[in-house]
Design an enzyme around this catalytic site. Sequence first.
Site, mmCIF file in Angstrom:
data_model
loop_
_atom_site.group_PDB
_atom_site.id
_atom_site.type_symbol
_atom_site.label_atom_id
_atom_site.label_comp_id
_atom_site.label_asym_id
_atom_site.label_seq_id
_atom_site.Cartn_x
_atom_site.Cartn_y
_atom_site.Cartn_z
ATOM 1 N N ARG A 13 0.847 -1.199 0.000
ATOM 2 C CA ARG A 13 0.000 0.000 0.000
ATOM 3 C C ARG A 13 0.888 1.257 0.000
ATOM 4 N NH1 ARG A 13 -0.555 4.677 2.551
ATOM 5 N NH2 ARG A 13 -0.144 3.661 4.534
ATOM 6 N N ASP A 14 1.471 1.583 1.134
ATOM 7 C CA ASP A 14 2.300 2.792 1.241
ATOM 8 C C ASP A 14 3.438 2.736 0.215
ATOM 9 O OD1 ASP A 14 3.592 5.082 2.197
ATOM 10 O OD2 ASP A 14 3.212 4.577 4.286
ATOM 11 N N HIS A 206 4.095 4.354 12.918
ATOM 12 C CA HIS A 206 4.370 4.291 11.476
ATOM 13 C C HIS A 206 5.428 5.356 11.186
ATOM 14 C CE1 HIS A 206 2.790 3.947 7.180
ATOM 15 N NE2 HIS A 206 3.391 5.121 7.123
ATOM 16 N N HIS A 208 8.490 7.008 8.783
ATOM 17 C CA HIS A 208 9.233 7.126 7.527
ATOM 18 C C HIS A 208 10.668 7.514 7.874
ATOM 19 C CE1 HIS A 208 6.095 6.927 4.278
ATOM 20 N NE2 HIS A 208 5.363 6.859 5.384
ATOM 21 N N CYS A 239 4.281 9.673 0.573
ATOM 22 C CA CYS A 239 2.944 10.259 0.541
ATOM 23 C C CYS A 239 2.869 11.212 -0.636
ATOM 24 C CB CYS A 239 2.684 11.004 1.853
ATOM 25 S SG CYS A 239 1.208 12.017 1.790
ATOM 26 N N ASN A 248 9.280 4.364 4.008
ATOM 27 C CA ASN A 248 9.069 3.848 5.363
ATOM 28 C C ASN A 248 10.373 3.231 5.876
ATOM 29 O OD1 ASN A 248 5.873 3.605 5.961
ATOM 30 N ND2 ASN A 248 6.266 3.347 3.793
HETATM 31 ZN ZN ZN Z 1 3.379 6.227 5.347
#
Ligand code: ZN
Length: 300
Positions: A13-14, A206, A208, A239, A248
């Site tokens: 996803r990310d 979470h 980065h 993002c 990440n």
């Molecule tokens: Zn993220």
Amino acid sequence: MTDQVILREVGPRDGLQLIKSRLDTSIKLTWIRAQAEVGFTEIEVTSFVPISVLPQFADAVTVLADAQKIGKLLPSVLVPNLRGAVLAMDAGAKKITFVLSVSESHNKANVRQSTDDSLAMLREVVAERNNRQNIKIATALATSFGCSIEGAVSETRVTQIAEILAKQGIDEINLADTVGYGDPVQVGRIFTNVKVAVGELPLAAHFHDTRGLGLANLMAALDAGVRRFDSALGGLGGCPFAPGASGNIATEDTVHLFNKLGIESGIDLDALLEVRRQLAKWLPSEKLEGRLLGAGPAKQ
Ligand code: ZN
């Protein structure tokens, strides 16, 4: 300190949000299955966002449906709004992560409404969930440690939003350093304050690694009692609405750190490194991060 953590892979996803190429659905599924096989019990597999915004996730329904068939895996999906949440629930999602930003400017850029409007919308998402069975809602608070548009973000506001969320009946709060502005002292302080504010509600982190502080921040969150973390294989991620945001924390480096600390993640590191080698072949034009593949794990 309990010595068990849940590491959630967010690469599919990310990790795929910012890449230029569309990864084939079959490769996404091969990747997800491979990480489940090496021990991941939670993977964020896709995002229910408008296809016009992120065409990468046009296959969300298929990816989720296939991931649901993997034994022991809880596939989670990201949703930015009520519409995405309903689509995800209709598609059978058992865990959805509703994202909103603490920073007003970032929330407007990311989901085109104020943070308070997102909080009001989340109430509708919870109400919708309450009509169904066995669906967990996590809320990701983007820009909890700083914002590339506004700069510093009020720590009081982070705690205040967390308190509101706890009252809304969600199942997990995930504090996200979307743009890599956090530092370990701040991370420790914010998680400690939020923990006091929300009691037993599970917290996740979470990070980065935009400015090289990702694993230092993870250590601070660990010391503050957090036991759920996100990471992306090969340090993928970013993002689209946070200028300069990069990957990440790398999953392989994170698992290595847990191993060094004697913390049980349930993940087979050598097998994971094989998946990491595959990932480089699946995404030949992406620059992957992470130190461990080159150096190899420390000898025991
Ligand atoms: Zn993220």
